[in-house]
Design a protein around this motif. Sequence first.
Motif, PDB file in Angstrom:
ATOM      1  N   LYS A  12       7.182   3.009   4.884  1.00 24.32           N
ATOM      2  CA  LYS A  12       6.281   2.132   4.125  1.00 24.32           C
ATOM      3  C   LYS A  12       6.229   2.532   2.654  1.00 24.32           C
ATOM      4  CE  LYS A  12       3.307   0.696   7.946  1.00 24.32           C
ATOM      5  NZ  LYS A  12       1.912   0.612   8.474  1.00 24.32           N
ATOM      6  N   PHE A  13       6.285   3.830   2.407  1.00 24.58           N
ATOM      7  CA  PHE A  13       6.290   4.285   1.022  1.00 24.58           C
ATOM      8  C   PHE A  13       7.614   3.919   0.349  1.00 24.58           C
ATOM      9  CE2 PHE A  13       6.839   7.654  -2.256  1.00 24.58           C
ATOM     10  CZ  PHE A  13       5.754   7.314  -3.059  1.00 24.58           C
ATOM     11  N   ASP A  14       8.707   4.061   1.075  1.00 26.81           N
ATOM     12  CA  ASP A  14      10.014   3.679   0.531  1.00 26.81           C
ATOM     13  C   ASP A  14      10.040   2.188   0.191  1.00 26.81           C
ATOM     14  OD1 ASP A  14      10.785   6.300   0.926  1.00 26.81           O
ATOM     15  OD2 ASP A  14      11.820   5.879   2.827  1.00 26.81           O
ATOM     16  N   TYR A  15       9.455   1.375   1.068  1.00 34.41           N
ATOM     17  CA  TYR A  15       9.388  -0.068   0.819  1.00 34.41           C
ATOM     18  C   TYR A  15       8.565  -0.356  -0.440  1.00 34.41           C
ATOM     19  CZ  TYR A  15       7.913  -4.932   1.398  1.00 34.41           C
ATOM     20  OH  TYR A  15       7.640  -6.267   1.188  1.00 34.41           O
ATOM     21  N   LYS A  16       7.461   0.380  -0.612  1.00 39.02           N
ATOM     22  CA  LYS A  16       6.637   0.189  -1.805  1.00 39.02           C
ATOM     23  C   LYS A  16       7.437   0.444  -3.069  1.00 39.02           C
ATOM     24  CE  LYS A  16       2.265   1.568  -3.935  1.00 39.02           C
ATOM     25  NZ  LYS A  16       0.905   2.044  -3.622  1.00 39.02           N
ATOM     26  N   LEU A  17       8.186   1.530  -3.091  1.00 38.38           N
ATOM     27  CA  LEU A  17       8.973   1.863  -4.273  1.00 38.38           C
ATOM     28  C   LEU A  17      10.054   0.813  -4.530  1.00 38.38           C
ATOM     29  CD1 LEU A  17       9.391   5.739  -3.909  1.00 38.38           C
ATOM     30  CD2 LEU A  17       7.749   4.474  -5.326  1.00 38.38           C
ATOM     31  N   TRP A  64       9.923  -2.346  -3.651  1.00 35.43           N
ATOM     32  CA  TRP A  64       9.234  -3.557  -4.100  1.00 35.43           C
ATOM     33  C   TRP A  64       8.843  -3.429  -5.563  1.00 35.43           C
ATOM     34  CZ3 TRP A  64       5.190  -6.322  -5.969  1.00 35.43           C
ATOM     35  CH2 TRP A  64       5.019  -7.638  -5.509  1.00 35.43           C
ATOM     36  N   PHE A  65       8.377  -2.253  -5.939  1.00 38.93           N
ATOM     37  CA  PHE A  65       7.988  -2.005  -7.319  1.00 38.93           C
ATOM     38  C   PHE A  65       9.197  -2.152  -8.252  1.00 38.93           C
ATOM     39  CE2 PHE A  65       3.993   0.353  -8.885  1.00 38.93           C
ATOM     40  CZ  PHE A  65       3.935  -0.416 -10.031  1.00 38.93           C
ATOM     41  N   GLU A  66      10.356  -1.664  -7.827  1.00 44.91           N
ATOM     42  CA  GLU A  66      11.564  -1.805  -8.645  1.00 44.91           C
ATOM     43  C   GLU A  66      11.924  -3.278  -8.838  1.00 44.91           C
ATOM     44  OE1 GLU A  66      13.279   0.419 -10.374  1.00 44.91           O
ATOM     45  OE2 GLU A  66      11.814   1.943  -9.744  1.00 44.91           O
ATOM     46  N   ARG A  67      11.782  -4.062  -7.789  1.00 44.43           N
ATOM     47  CA  ARG A  67      12.042  -5.497  -7.905  1.00 44.43           C
ATOM     48  C   ARG A  67      11.051  -6.151  -8.856  1.00 44.43           C
ATOM     49  NH1 ARG A  67      11.248  -6.946  -2.026  1.00 44.43           N
ATOM     50  NH2 ARG A  67      11.465  -9.092  -2.757  1.00 44.43           N
ATOM     51  N   LEU A  68       9.784  -5.725  -8.794  1.00 45.97           N
ATOM     52  CA  LEU A  68       8.784  -6.261  -9.710  1.00 45.97           C
ATOM     53  C   LEU A  68       9.135  -5.931 -11.161  1.00 45.97           C
ATOM     54  CD1 LEU A  68       6.033  -7.578 -10.316  1.00 45.97           C
ATOM     55  CD2 LEU A  68       4.998  -5.320 -10.006  1.00 45.97           C
ATOM     56  N   PHE A 108      -1.617   7.044  -5.435  1.00 39.89           N
ATOM     57  CA  PHE A 108      -1.727   7.972  -6.564  1.00 39.89           C
ATOM     58  C   PHE A 108      -0.464   8.814  -6.706  1.00 39.89           C
ATOM     59  CE2 PHE A 108      -4.289  11.460  -8.776  1.00 39.89           C
ATOM     60  CZ  PHE A 108      -4.530  10.699  -9.906  1.00 39.89           C
ATOM     61  N   ALA A 109       0.585   8.434  -6.000  1.00 41.50           N
ATOM     62  CA  ALA A 109       1.827   9.194  -6.015  1.00 41.50           C
ATOM     63  C   ALA A 109       2.458   9.171  -7.410  1.00 41.50           C
ATOM     64  CB  ALA A 109       2.805   8.615  -5.001  1.00 41.50           C
ATOM     65  N   PRO A 110       3.032  10.279  -7.840  1.00 41.93           N
ATOM     66  CA  PRO A 110       3.659  10.316  -9.173  1.00 41.93           C
ATOM     67  C   PRO A 110       4.706   9.232  -9.382  1.00 41.93           C
ATOM     68  CG  PRO A 110       3.493  12.532  -8.263  1.00 41.93           C
ATOM     69  CD  PRO A 110       3.084  11.593  -7.166  1.00 41.93           C
ATOM     70  N   GLU A 111       5.506   8.950  -8.341  1.00 43.33           N
ATOM     71  CA  GLU A 111       6.542   7.939  -8.476  1.00 43.33           C
ATOM     72  C   GLU A 111       5.950   6.547  -8.717  1.00 43.33           C
ATOM     73  OE1 GLU A 111       7.813  10.376  -4.757  1.00 43.33           O
ATOM     74  OE2 GLU A 111       5.947   9.992  -5.895  1.00 43.33           O
ATOM     75  N   VAL A 112       4.812   6.272  -8.059  1.00 46.77           N
ATOM     76  CA  VAL A 112       4.163   4.966  -8.190  1.00 46.77           C
ATOM     77  C   VAL A 112       3.500   4.835  -9.560  1.00 46.77           C
ATOM     78  CG1 VAL A 112       2.326   3.518  -7.246  1.00 46.77           C
ATOM     79  CG2 VAL A 112       3.853   4.759  -5.703  1.00 46.77           C
ATOM     80  N   ARG A 113       2.841   5.872  -9.979  1.00 49.11           N
ATOM     81  CA  ARG A 113       2.208   5.837 -11.298  1.00 49.11           C
ATOM     82  C   ARG A 113       3.260   5.712 -12.395  1.00 49.11           C
ATOM     83  NH1 ARG A 113      -1.117  11.226 -10.863  1.00 49.11           N
ATOM     84  NH2 ARG A 113      -1.842  10.665 -12.963  1.00 49.11           N
ATOM     85  N   ASN A 131       0.827  -1.207   0.000  1.00 48.60           N
ATOM     86  CA  ASN A 131       0.000   0.000   0.000  1.00 48.60           C
ATOM     87  C   ASN A 131       0.860   1.255   0.000  1.00 48.60           C
ATOM     88  OD1 ASN A 131      -1.326   2.280   1.731  1.00 48.60           O
ATOM     89  ND2 ASN A 131      -3.070   1.091   0.982  1.00 48.60           N
ATOM     90  N   GLY A 132       1.822   1.330   0.910  1.00 45.83           N
ATOM     91  CA  GLY A 132       2.783   2.423   0.915  1.00 45.83           C
ATOM     92  C   GLY A 132       2.440   3.621   1.762  1.00 45.83           C
ATOM     93  N   ASN A 133       1.271   3.638   2.361  1.00 43.21           N
ATOM     94  CA  ASN A 133       0.926   4.760   3.243  1.00 43.21           C
ATOM     95  C   ASN A 133       1.409   4.517   4.661  1.00 43.21           C
ATOM     96  OD1 ASN A 133      -0.597   6.783   1.679  1.00 43.21           O
ATOM     97  ND2 ASN A 133      -1.917   5.058   1.200  1.00 43.21           N
ATOM     98  N   PRO A 134       1.753   5.579   5.389  1.00 43.16           N
ATOM     99  CA  PRO A 134       1.704   6.996   4.988  1.00 43.16           C
ATOM    100  C   PRO A 134       2.893   7.396   4.116  1.00 43.16           C
ATOM    101  CG  PRO A 134       2.508   6.835   7.225  1.00 43.16           C
ATOM    102  CD  PRO A 134       2.142   5.434   6.808  1.00 43.16           C
ATOM    103  N   ARG A 135       2.639   8.402   3.296  1.00 44.86           N
ATOM    104  CA  ARG A 135       3.648   8.953   2.399  1.00 44.86           C
ATOM    105  C   ARG A 135       3.905  10.400   2.778  1.00 44.86           C
ATOM    106  NH1 ARG A 135       2.322  12.018  -2.381  1.00 44.86           N
ATOM    107  NH2 ARG A 135       4.143  12.266  -3.710  1.00 44.86           N
ATOM    108  N   PRO A 136       5.183  10.774   2.968  1.00 45.78           N
ATOM    109  CA  PRO A 136       6.396   9.952   2.888  1.00 45.78           C
ATOM    110  C   PRO A 136       6.589   9.118   4.146  1.00 45.78           C
ATOM    111  CG  PRO A 136       6.969  12.185   3.498  1.00 45.78           C
ATOM    112  CD  PRO A 136       5.484  12.198   3.240  1.00 45.78           C
ATOM    113  N   GLY A 137       7.531   8.194   4.072  1.00 46.71           N
ATOM    114  CA  GLY A 137       7.835   7.360   5.227  1.00 46.71           C
ATOM    115  C   GLY A 137       8.396   6.025   4.795  1.00 46.71           C
TER     116      GLY A 137
END
Length: 268
Positions: A117-122, A124-128, A169-174, A109-115
């Motif tokens: 959890k958001f860093d982990y989301k990004l 994880w997305f790079e690994r994907l 909906f963060a720009p980096e995630v999109r 999920n990545g919330n709260p942003r920043p933080g």
Amino acid sequence: MKIATYNVNGINGRLPVLLRWLQEDAPDIVCLQELKAPDEKFPLSAIRAVGYDAIWHGQKSWNGVAILSRVGEIHETRRGLPGDPDDSHSRYIEAAVNGLLIGGLYLPNGNPRPGPKFDYKLRWFERLIAHAGELLATGLPAMIIGDFNVMPTAQDVRRPERWLDDALFAPEVRAAYFRLLDQGWVDALRMIHPDETIYTFWKYWRGAFDRNDGLRIDHLLLSPALADRLVDARVDNHVRGWEKTSDHAPVWVEIADKSRKKRRASRA
């Protein structure tokens, strides 16, 4: 062949809903997310009773993914994304089923942003993205499907102005999502319905489902070889209206046995 993804939001608590949907809709292959159950609590007997076999990657109280099939053996090829041996989250499972290579995922999920959890989301997305590129390089008919926890565009959320600070909906995630598409993956729902308002998730509170105040965060991405065989893609909205249901609806694609005329995907 019909392949679906469904975030069940607790497989044991929502088991009657899941079994009803499996019996009524009869998808051939299903990826599930948010099992919220350890491996030993997975309800295999109940799922087998309605005609499906399963593999799963569980976790107590959180996360958890599974692949179900009623059209042949499930040959597991991976559980967990490569790139971080210390990652303890049960968020990815992959298998060869009936001639397809399928990766089922539950992106953070990545919330709260920043933080953190958001860093982990990004991360994880790079690994994907790295692993998805390797899947494409095989040339096999492949798909990566599940709860991506990302609304790719403003078209995918009822009130985008309310989500500007949200990790979904963060720009980096999109941007990361579109990097996947740039590899060659095709967003099946947008390939079939480029201009329609389509949601896959509605909050429980304030009558969000009745007002169709939703988000499109569950996606089915197809390799080019598989996109050529795409017949249809839809959301089973009615399941979201059932009693004691998940806050997500099932999403599915229908795949032909042979290649069909190509369509152009849209980012609109």
